[in-house]
Design a protein around this motif. Structure first.
Motif, short mmCIF file in Angstrom:
data_model
loop_
_atom_site.label_atom_id
_atom_site.label_comp_id
_atom_site.label_asym_id
_atom_site.label_seq_id
_atom_site.Cartn_x
_atom_site.Cartn_y
_atom_site.Cartn_z
N MET A 1 -36.19 2.44 6.62
CA MET A 1 -36.79 3.43 7.52
C MET A 1 -36.27 3.21 8.93
SD MET A 1 -40.82 4.22 8.18
CE MET A 1 -41.07 4.38 6.40
N GLU A 2 -35.84 4.28 9.59
CA GLU A 2 -35.30 4.17 10.93
C GLU A 2 -36.41 3.99 11.96
OE1 GLU A 2 -33.02 7.61 11.74
OE2 GLU A 2 -31.57 7.27 10.13
N THR A 3 -36.04 3.35 13.07
CA THR A 3 -37.01 3.16 14.16
C THR A 3 -37.56 4.49 14.65
OG1 THR A 3 -35.84 1.15 14.85
CG2 THR A 3 -37.34 2.15 16.45
N ARG A 4 -36.68 5.51 14.73
CA ARG A 4 -37.12 6.83 15.18
C ARG A 4 -38.21 7.38 14.26
NH1 ARG A 4 -35.80 11.62 13.21
NH2 ARG A 4 -34.16 10.66 11.95
N GLU A 5 -38.04 7.21 12.96
CA GLU A 5 -39.03 7.72 12.02
C GLU A 5 -40.37 6.97 12.18
OE1 GLU A 5 -36.52 9.18 8.16
OE2 GLU A 5 -36.61 7.01 8.52
N LEU A 6 -40.29 5.67 12.40
CA LEU A 6 -41.52 4.90 12.61
C LEU A 6 -42.25 5.39 13.86
CD1 LEU A 6 -40.98 1.09 11.87
CD2 LEU A 6 -42.61 2.66 10.83
N ARG A 7 -41.49 5.65 14.92
CA ARG A 7 -42.12 6.15 16.15
C ARG A 7 -42.81 7.49 15.89
NH1 ARG A 7 -40.46 2.82 20.19
NH2 ARG A 7 -38.36 1.90 20.01
N TYR A 8 -42.16 8.35 15.12
CA TYR A 8 -42.75 9.65 14.79
C TYR A 8 -44.07 9.45 14.05
CZ TYR A 8 -38.49 12.27 16.01
OH TYR A 8 -37.45 12.86 16.66
N PHE A 9 -44.03 8.60 13.02
CA PHE A 9 -45.24 8.42 12.21
C PHE A 9 -46.37 7.79 13.04
CE2 PHE A 9 -47.96 5.59 9.77
CZ PHE A 9 -48.62 6.54 8.99
N VAL A 10 -46.05 6.77 13.84
CA VAL A 10 -47.09 6.10 14.63
C VAL A 10 -47.73 7.09 15.61
CG1 VAL A 10 -47.49 4.36 16.42
CG2 VAL A 10 -46.16 3.77 14.38
N ALA A 11 -46.93 7.96 16.19
CA ALA A 11 -47.49 8.94 17.12
C ALA A 11 -48.47 9.87 16.40
CB ALA A 11 -46.37 9.75 17.77
N ARG A 37 -42.99 14.44 6.25
CA ARG A 37 -42.89 14.73 4.81
C ARG A 37 -41.73 13.97 4.17
NH1 ARG A 37 -44.23 20.06 6.55
NH2 ARG A 37 -42.02 20.66 6.54
N GLN A 38 -40.64 13.82 4.91
CA GLN A 38 -39.48 13.08 4.38
C GLN A 38 -39.85 11.61 4.16
OE1 GLN A 38 -35.92 13.53 6.69
NE2 GLN A 38 -34.83 11.92 5.62
N ILE A 39 -40.60 11.02 5.09
CA ILE A 39 -41.04 9.63 4.93
C ILE A 39 -41.92 9.50 3.70
CG2 ILE A 39 -42.37 7.74 5.96
CD1 ILE A 39 -41.61 8.87 8.72
N GLU A 40 -42.83 10.46 3.51
CA GLU A 40 -43.74 10.42 2.36
C GLU A 40 -42.96 10.54 1.05
OE1 GLU A 40 -47.95 12.18 3.99
OE2 GLU A 40 -46.31 13.61 3.70
N ARG A 41 -41.96 11.41 1.02
CA ARG A 41 -41.14 11.54 -0.20
C ARG A 41 -40.41 10.24 -0.49
NH1 ARG A 41 -40.05 16.78 1.87
NH2 ARG A 41 -38.08 16.03 2.76
N ARG A 42 -39.89 9.63 0.54
CA ARG A 42 -39.13 8.39 0.34
C ARG A 42 -40.03 7.27 -0.16
NH1 ARG A 42 -36.79 7.08 5.60
NH2 ARG A 42 -35.63 9.00 5.24
N LEU A 65 -49.25 2.30 9.48
CA LEU A 65 -49.55 2.31 10.91
C LEU A 65 -49.61 0.88 11.44
CD1 LEU A 65 -50.36 3.61 13.58
CD2 LEU A 65 -52.72 3.69 12.73
N ARG A 66 -50.33 0.02 10.74
CA ARG A 66 -50.46 -1.37 11.20
C ARG A 66 -49.10 -2.06 11.21
NH1 ARG A 66 -53.69 -2.82 7.60
NH2 ARG A 66 -52.28 -3.90 6.20
N GLU A 67 -48.36 -1.94 10.13
CA GLU A 67 -47.07 -2.62 10.05
C GLU A 67 -46.04 -1.96 10.96
OE1 GLU A 67 -46.66 -5.37 8.48
OE2 GLU A 67 -48.59 -5.42 7.45
N GLY A 68 -46.13 -0.63 11.09
CA GLY A 68 -45.20 0.08 11.95
C GLY A 68 -45.35 -0.30 13.41
N ARG A 69 -46.59 -0.42 13.87
CA ARG A 69 -46.82 -0.87 15.24
C ARG A 69 -46.19 -2.24 15.48
NH1 ARG A 69 -53.22 0.68 15.43
NH2 ARG A 69 -53.10 2.65 16.60
N ALA A 70 -46.42 -3.15 14.52
CA ALA A 70 -45.87 -4.50 14.67
C ALA A 70 -44.34 -4.47 14.71
CB ALA A 70 -46.36 -5.39 13.52
N ALA A 71 -43.74 -3.64 13.86
CA ALA A 71 -42.28 -3.53 13.83
C ALA A 71 -41.73 -2.96 15.13
CB ALA A 71 -41.85 -2.66 12.64
N LEU A 72 -42.38 -1.93 15.64
CA LEU A 72 -41.92 -1.34 16.91
C LEU A 72 -42.10 -2.32 18.06
CD1 LEU A 72 -43.28 2.31 16.54
CD2 LEU A 72 -40.91 1.54 16.33
N ASP A 73 -43.19 -3.05 18.04
CA ASP A 73 -43.40 -4.07 19.09
C ASP A 73 -42.29 -5.12 19.03
OD1 ASP A 73 -45.68 -2.83 19.98
OD2 ASP A 73 -47.07 -4.20 18.95
#
Length: 282
Positions: A1-11, A37-42, A65-73
């Motif tokens: 998963m790309e950082t950009r996608e994680l930022r989108y989901f966290v927002a 939707r693309q993240i959910e399909r993947r 959300l929890r893991e994504g925040r930690a990854a972005l941090d």
């Protein structure tokens, strides 16, 4: 998963509203919806439940959300540290040291003086912060190394070296009736009439209930003690820096305080390693 996608989901997960999340990200809503939707399909699982009235997180969404925040941090922390390493080569500050304002003053001076004398020393930027902030600054990459104080600060997840262990004192207004006592107990301190112990903010910024005044920083705290509104128990070394309108008495049964130097275990900074080696020689 790309950082950009994680930022989108966290927002979206934090706003629970696609329109507000799109505005926060500075993009249009349709591409944001497609990205989720693309993240959910993947992943093969729904992350959000959607209705005409509300958006809510599924169990899988809460985990991401929890893991994504930690990854972005972690990504942001790596960027900050890499940027400072590059600046060090130009003679600008290469190491940021976080420490609580008013704490470990003599130890900090000795450390900075000793490190500055090292042949490969870089400039150290000292970041003075409020109660309990050193740990957060170290975790999010705004600091490379920190002075923490056990048992008050959490050192889990960091590499540490102990530098100093000391007893504690109670700080009182000058002329208080306890002045001249060889020692007091924590029970006596907690029951001092008119001097309730102060309340510090927790990790979320909220204060616990209690009669004592809310405090945010060291300067404010000592002013309140001098005014006769509170008393405070501090490490013994803090007594050397106090104002003339304050007095101290040793607290016999207060827990000892250990000052440690802490840094992320994955750090590969030669400057951080040099600063730690210097601290261990003090």
């Amino acid at each position: 998963m790309e950082t950009r996608e994680l930022r989108y989901f966290v927002a979206v997960a934090e706003e629970l509203h696609f329109g507000r999340a799109a505005e926060r990200l500075g993009i249009a809503q349709p591409p944001l919806s497609r990205a989720i939707r693309q993240i959910e399909r993947r992943l093969g699982a729904p992350l959000l439940t959607r209705s005409s009235r509300a958006v809510a997180l599924t169990e899988a969404g809460s985990v991401l959300l929890r893991e994504g925040r930690a990854a972005l941090d972690a990504v942001e922390a790596a960027e900050r540290r890499a940027r400072r390493t590059a600046l060090a080569a130009t003679g600008q500050a290469g190491v940021v040291l976080a420490t609580k304002a008013g704490a470990s003053g003599e130890l900090l001076r000795k450390l900075l003086d000793a490190y500055a004398a090292e042949p490969d020393a870089v400039v150290v930027e000292v970041l003075l912060c409020g109660i309990g902030e050193q740990e957060r600054l170290l975790r999010d990459g705004r600091a490379d190394v920190a002075l923490l104080h056990r048992p008050f600060d959490t050192t889990a997840g960091f590499d540490t070296e102990e530098l100093l262990t000391e007893s504690q004192i109670v700080v009182l207004p000058a002329g208080h009736s306890l002045t001249g006592r060889t020692h007091v107990t924590m029970a006596e301190v907690s029951e001092l009439p008119g001097l309730p112990l102060p309340r510090w903010p927790g990790p979320g910024g909220t204060y616990p209930d209690g009669p004592g005044p809310q405090v945010r920083d060291h300067t404010q705290l000592l002013q309140l003690v001098a005014l006769g509104r509170t008393c405070v128990v501090l490490p013994e070394s803090a007594g050397a820096q106090l104002r003339d309108d304050l007095t101290t008495v040793p607290v016999l049964d207060a827990p000892t305080v250990t000052t440690v130097i802490a840094w992320p275990p994955h750090s590969r900074s030669g400057a951080v390693a040099g600063l730690v080696r210097t601290a261990m020689r003090l």
